[in-house]
Write a protein that holds these residues in place. Sequence first.
Motif, PDB file in Angstrom:
ATOM      1  N   SER A 137     -32.560 -22.171 -14.899  1.00 53.35           N
ATOM      2  CA  SER A 137     -31.859 -21.013 -15.131  1.00 53.35           C
ATOM      3  C   SER A 137     -30.640 -21.145 -14.134  1.00 53.35           C
ATOM      4  CB  SER A 137     -32.759 -19.900 -14.617  1.00 53.35           C
ATOM      5  OG  SER A 137     -33.679 -19.577 -16.072  1.00 53.35           O
ATOM      6  N   VAL A 138     -30.905 -21.862 -12.996  1.00 54.63           N
ATOM      7  CA  VAL A 138     -29.779 -22.355 -12.079  1.00 54.63           C
ATOM      8  C   VAL A 138     -28.509 -22.867 -12.970  1.00 54.63           C
ATOM      9  CG1 VAL A 138     -28.886 -23.564 -10.210  1.00 54.63           C
ATOM     10  CG2 VAL A 138     -30.949 -22.605 -10.198  1.00 54.63           C
ATOM     11  N   GLY A 139     -28.799 -23.578 -13.741  1.00 62.40           N
ATOM     12  CA  GLY A 139     -27.517 -24.180 -14.790  1.00 62.40           C
ATOM     13  C   GLY A 139     -27.112 -23.289 -15.600  1.00 62.40           C
ATOM     14  N   THR A 140     -27.863 -22.527 -16.026  1.00 63.69           N
ATOM     15  CA  THR A 140     -27.447 -21.391 -17.297  1.00 63.69           C
ATOM     16  C   THR A 140     -26.658 -20.390 -16.452  1.00 63.69           C
ATOM     17  OG1 THR A 140     -29.623 -21.626 -18.392  1.00 63.69           O
ATOM     18  CG2 THR A 140     -28.158 -19.973 -19.026  1.00 63.69           C
ATOM     19  N   ASN A 141     -27.119 -19.820 -15.256  1.00 64.03           N
ATOM     20  CA  ASN A 141     -26.156 -18.794 -14.514  1.00 64.03           C
ATOM     21  C   ASN A 141     -25.063 -19.477 -14.127  1.00 64.03           C
ATOM     22  OD1 ASN A 141     -28.135 -17.005 -14.833  1.00 64.03           O
ATOM     23  ND2 ASN A 141     -29.225 -17.427 -12.664  1.00 64.03           N
ATOM     24  N   LEU A 142     -24.803 -20.711 -13.923  1.00 64.56           N
ATOM     25  CA  LEU A 142     -23.646 -21.407 -13.409  1.00 64.56           C
ATOM     26  C   LEU A 142     -22.581 -21.411 -14.773  1.00 64.56           C
ATOM     27  CD1 LEU A 142     -21.792 -22.974 -11.480  1.00 64.56           C
ATOM     28  CD2 LEU A 142     -22.923 -25.021 -11.919  1.00 64.56           C
ATOM     29  N   ALA A 143     -23.188 -21.753 -15.816  1.00 64.14           N
ATOM     30  CA  ALA A 143     -22.358 -21.572 -17.162  1.00 64.14           C
ATOM     31  C   ALA A 143     -21.681 -20.103 -17.331  1.00 64.14           C
ATOM     32  CB  ALA A 143     -23.241 -21.959 -18.313  1.00 64.14           C
ATOM     33  N   GLY A 144     -22.630 -19.249 -16.919  1.00 63.91           N
ATOM     34  CA  GLY A 144     -22.216 -17.800 -16.981  1.00 63.91           C
ATOM     35  C   GLY A 144     -21.000 -17.441 -15.885  1.00 63.91           C
ATOM     36  N   TYR A 145     -21.266 -18.130 -14.798  1.00 60.29           N
ATOM     37  CA  TYR A 145     -20.137 -17.948 -13.650  1.00 60.29           C
ATOM     38  C   TYR A 145     -18.946 -18.654 -14.075  1.00 60.29           C
ATOM     39  CZ  TYR A 145     -23.544 -15.643 -10.600  1.00 60.29           C
ATOM     40  OH  TYR A 145     -24.691 -14.883 -10.169  1.00 60.29           O
ATOM     41  N   ILE A 146     -19.061 -19.588 -14.714  1.00 59.53           N
ATOM     42  CA  ILE A 146     -17.929 -20.492 -14.947  1.00 59.53           C
ATOM     43  C   ILE A 146     -17.032 -19.546 -16.170  1.00 59.53           C
ATOM     44  CG2 ILE A 146     -17.208 -22.376 -16.788  1.00 59.53           C
ATOM     45  CD1 ILE A 146     -19.204 -24.102 -15.199  1.00 59.53           C
ATOM     46  N   LEU A 147     -17.649 -19.042 -17.166  1.00 56.68           N
ATOM     47  CA  LEU A 147     -17.206 -18.073 -18.395  1.00 56.68           C
ATOM     48  C   LEU A 147     -16.447 -16.938 -17.408  1.00 56.68           C
ATOM     49  CD1 LEU A 147     -19.768 -18.086 -20.786  1.00 56.68           C
ATOM     50  CD2 LEU A 147     -17.800 -19.323 -20.923  1.00 56.68           C
ATOM     51  N   GLU A 148     -16.837 -16.525 -16.401  1.00 54.64           N
ATOM     52  CA  GLU A 148     -16.219 -15.448 -15.539  1.00 54.64           C
ATOM     53  C   GLU A 148     -15.016 -15.947 -15.049  1.00 54.64           C
ATOM     54  OE1 GLU A 148     -19.476 -12.173 -14.292  1.00 54.64           O
ATOM     55  OE2 GLU A 148     -19.112 -13.701 -13.037  1.00 54.64           O
ATOM     56  N   SER A 149     -15.161 -17.171 -14.628  1.00 53.80           N
ATOM     57  CA  SER A 149     -14.146 -17.705 -13.778  1.00 53.80           C
ATOM     58  C   SER A 149     -12.796 -18.024 -14.917  1.00 53.80           C
ATOM     59  CB  SER A 149     -14.375 -19.206 -13.110  1.00 53.80           C
ATOM     60  OG  SER A 149     -13.116 -19.687 -12.641  1.00 53.80           O
ATOM     61  N   VAL A 150     -13.174 -18.658 -16.004  1.00 51.48           N
ATOM     62  CA  VAL A 150     -11.919 -18.994 -16.929  1.00 51.48           C
ATOM     63  C   VAL A 150     -11.386 -17.831 -17.747  1.00 51.48           C
ATOM     64  CG1 VAL A 150     -12.821 -21.271 -17.163  1.00 51.48           C
ATOM     65  CG2 VAL A 150     -13.425 -19.537 -18.698  1.00 51.48           C
ATOM     66  N   TYR A 151     -12.178 -16.831 -17.861  1.00 54.19           N
ATOM     67  CA  TYR A 151     -11.511 -15.419 -18.570  1.00 54.19           C
ATOM     68  C   TYR A 151     -11.346 -14.292 -17.666  1.00 54.19           C
ATOM     69  CZ  TYR A 151     -13.149 -17.126 -23.356  1.00 54.19           C
ATOM     70  OH  TYR A 151     -13.101 -17.899 -24.483  1.00 54.19           O
ATOM     71  N   GLN A 152     -11.554 -14.549 -16.277  1.00 51.19           N
ATOM     72  CA  GLN A 152     -11.496 -13.462 -15.480  1.00 51.19           C
ATOM     73  C   GLN A 152     -12.035 -12.125 -15.719  1.00 51.19           C
ATOM     74  OE1 GLN A 152      -9.614 -13.886 -12.008  1.00 51.19           O
ATOM     75  NE2 GLN A 152     -10.750 -15.627 -12.399  1.00 51.19           N
ATOM     76  N   LYS A 153     -13.157 -11.982 -16.367  1.00 52.05           N
ATOM     77  CA  LYS A 153     -13.855 -10.921 -16.929  1.00 52.05           C
ATOM     78  C   LYS A 153     -15.338 -11.013 -16.639  1.00 52.05           C
ATOM     79  CE  LYS A 153     -10.866  -9.979 -20.963  1.00 52.05           C
ATOM     80  NZ  LYS A 153     -10.999  -9.731 -22.130  1.00 52.05           N
ATOM     81  N   PRO A 154     -16.016  -9.877 -16.231  1.00 52.49           N
ATOM     82  CA  PRO A 154     -17.550  -9.977 -15.953  1.00 52.49           C
ATOM     83  C   PRO A 154     -18.022 -10.708 -17.195  1.00 52.49           C
ATOM     84  CG  PRO A 154     -16.649  -7.861 -15.410  1.00 52.49           C
ATOM     85  CD  PRO A 154     -15.454  -8.483 -16.257  1.00 52.49           C
ATOM     86  N   PHE A 155     -19.265 -11.336 -16.924  1.00 56.25           N
ATOM     87  CA  PHE A 155     -19.952 -11.898 -17.924  1.00 56.25           C
ATOM     88  C   PHE A 155     -20.544 -10.834 -18.862  1.00 56.25           C
ATOM     89  CE2 PHE A 155     -24.263 -13.668 -19.415  1.00 56.25           C
ATOM     90  CZ  PHE A 155     -23.700 -14.908 -20.032  1.00 56.25           C
ATOM     91  N   GLU A 156     -21.092  -9.649 -18.479  1.00 61.79           N
ATOM     92  CA  GLU A 156     -21.594  -8.758 -19.146  1.00 61.79           C
ATOM     93  C   GLU A 156     -20.454  -8.311 -20.227  1.00 61.79           C
ATOM     94  OE1 GLU A 156     -23.215  -5.522 -17.267  1.00 61.79           O
ATOM     95  OE2 GLU A 156     -24.513  -6.968 -15.707  1.00 61.79           O
ATOM     96  N   LEU A 157     -19.377  -7.925 -19.684  1.00 64.59           N
ATOM     97  CA  LEU A 157     -18.098  -7.879 -20.857  1.00 64.59           C
ATOM     98  C   LEU A 157     -17.813  -8.820 -21.827  1.00 64.59           C
ATOM     99  CD1 LEU A 157     -16.143  -5.689 -21.592  1.00 64.59           C
ATOM    100  CD2 LEU A 157     -14.493  -6.818 -19.932  1.00 64.59           C
ATOM    101  N   LEU A 158     -18.118 -10.148 -21.296  1.00 66.65           N
ATOM    102  CA  LEU A 158     -17.882 -11.231 -22.059  1.00 66.65           C
ATOM    103  C   LEU A 158     -18.831 -11.382 -23.298  1.00 66.65           C
ATOM    104  CD1 LEU A 158     -16.847 -14.114 -19.861  1.00 66.65           C
ATOM    105  CD2 LEU A 158     -15.429 -12.876 -21.326  1.00 66.65           C
ATOM    106  N   ILE A 159     -19.945 -10.940 -22.882  1.00 64.31           N
ATOM    107  CA  ILE A 159     -21.068 -10.781 -24.095  1.00 64.31           C
ATOM    108  C   ILE A 159     -20.745  -9.669 -25.168  1.00 64.31           C
ATOM    109  CG2 ILE A 159     -23.569 -10.541 -24.556  1.00 64.31           C
ATOM    110  CD1 ILE A 159     -23.002 -13.227 -23.318  1.00 64.31           C
ATOM    111  N   SER A 160     -20.503  -9.029 -24.578  1.00 66.06           N
ATOM    112  CA  SER A 160     -20.095  -7.501 -25.260  1.00 66.06           C
ATOM    113  C   SER A 160     -18.949  -8.017 -26.321  1.00 66.06           C
ATOM    114  CB  SER A 160     -19.789  -6.442 -24.760  1.00 66.06           C
ATOM    115  OG  SER A 160     -19.297  -5.354 -25.339  1.00 66.06           O
ATOM    116  N   GLU A 161     -17.912  -8.453 -25.749  1.00 66.27           N
ATOM    117  CA  GLU A 161     -16.586  -8.886 -26.524  1.00 66.27           C
ATOM    118  C   GLU A 161     -16.910  -9.853 -27.683  1.00 66.27           C
ATOM    119  OE1 GLU A 161     -13.001  -7.273 -23.339  1.00 66.27           O
ATOM    120  OE2 GLU A 161     -13.559  -9.559 -23.651  1.00 66.27           O
TER     121      GLU A 161
END
Length: 375
Positions: free
Chosen positions: A191-215
């Motif tokens: 889950s450490v690795g999966t959370n890191l993937a989530g943080y990377i998505l936040e970094s490249v899109y500059q949006k909260p992960f929760e919003l990215l999952i919604s969009e």
Amino acid sequence: MSRLITQTISSILAISFMTVLASCKSHDAINFESNTKDELIEFMDGNAGQVVSISVVDSAKTYQYHLGALENGNTPNNQTIYEIGSLTKTYTGLAVAKAIHDGKVELDKDIRHYLKNNEYKNLELFSQHITLRHLLTHTSGLPGNFAASHEDIEQGRYFEKISKYSRDDYFDDLTKVKLNSIPGEDYLYSSVGTNLAGYILESVYQKPFELLISEMITSKSGEQGTKFRRTNTEISEVTVGSDGNGNQMPLASAYWFAGGGLTSNVESITRYIQHQLSSEPEVALSHQLLDESWTGHGKAFYWHTAKDDSNELMLYQSGGSMGTSSWLVIYPKRKIGIFIVTNVAGENTQPKLEAISEKVFDYLIAYNKALKLDG
């Protein structure tokens, strides 16, 4: 005379055979629902307060059943909210696939390229760096969890630990972690690795992960019930479960992230299955095999994969919280998906859900064959 007798006997045999065939077809068709429910009833075995919900998607058709009663006497329905644990990882994987499709990230690029303000020299071993491919297949060398240890779990401190664990704590731990193995070599569910993937998505899109999952996902699929629930009011909507010994367990999803924080209901997961069976380009990409062993088992974007009896690809993932267990399997070529969830998290609960899923799949195939013959 003998020829007439022969023809008569042949006709009788043909009629008898067709009668038996029709009876078999009718039996298969009528008993799909009852056979499925029988499996669920046997699984619950009369346990008070236990419920189980199932959704079976077959192309445009859906079958949804709910059995058991909660402690308050209510029967679950399509709107009953459950923690779905690691099924969240498949949403994260789909979001990564969308980011690849958008050109925001690359599958085999050093992940440190996407992590700002720190070189993270510790995130490599013997000159081998971690990539998104490694994160998606649990072969990064990162540990399973940061927030709590096995000792914390054994001594009852797990919930206290995760409830106080922050994003800053995560990145502090990330700067100190030592990889368990060379990236790409060994499997360790992380889950450490999966959370890191989530943080990377936040970094490249500059949006909260929760919003990215919604969009990226739930707004497309129409999943109104699939969301992260953080406030006390939202948390109170989630079904409380128990361990295998009947002890009520706390809800942990509010403190989990990309590796297990989502909650949902049967109606929304049904829509998610339908989305997973769609022709969206990121969906097709997320089903791509990233790693495969000689046994035929492999890994896609946070999916485990195998081949069914017809040698067609199937993708599956289990989801566990402290008091809930779930199972999701997708058969892309057949356009079939099965989701099962129960408010119990015992030692053998998830393997039992997997076994039920396999039987329900067989019942569905038999049912479809019967309908085809009847047609």
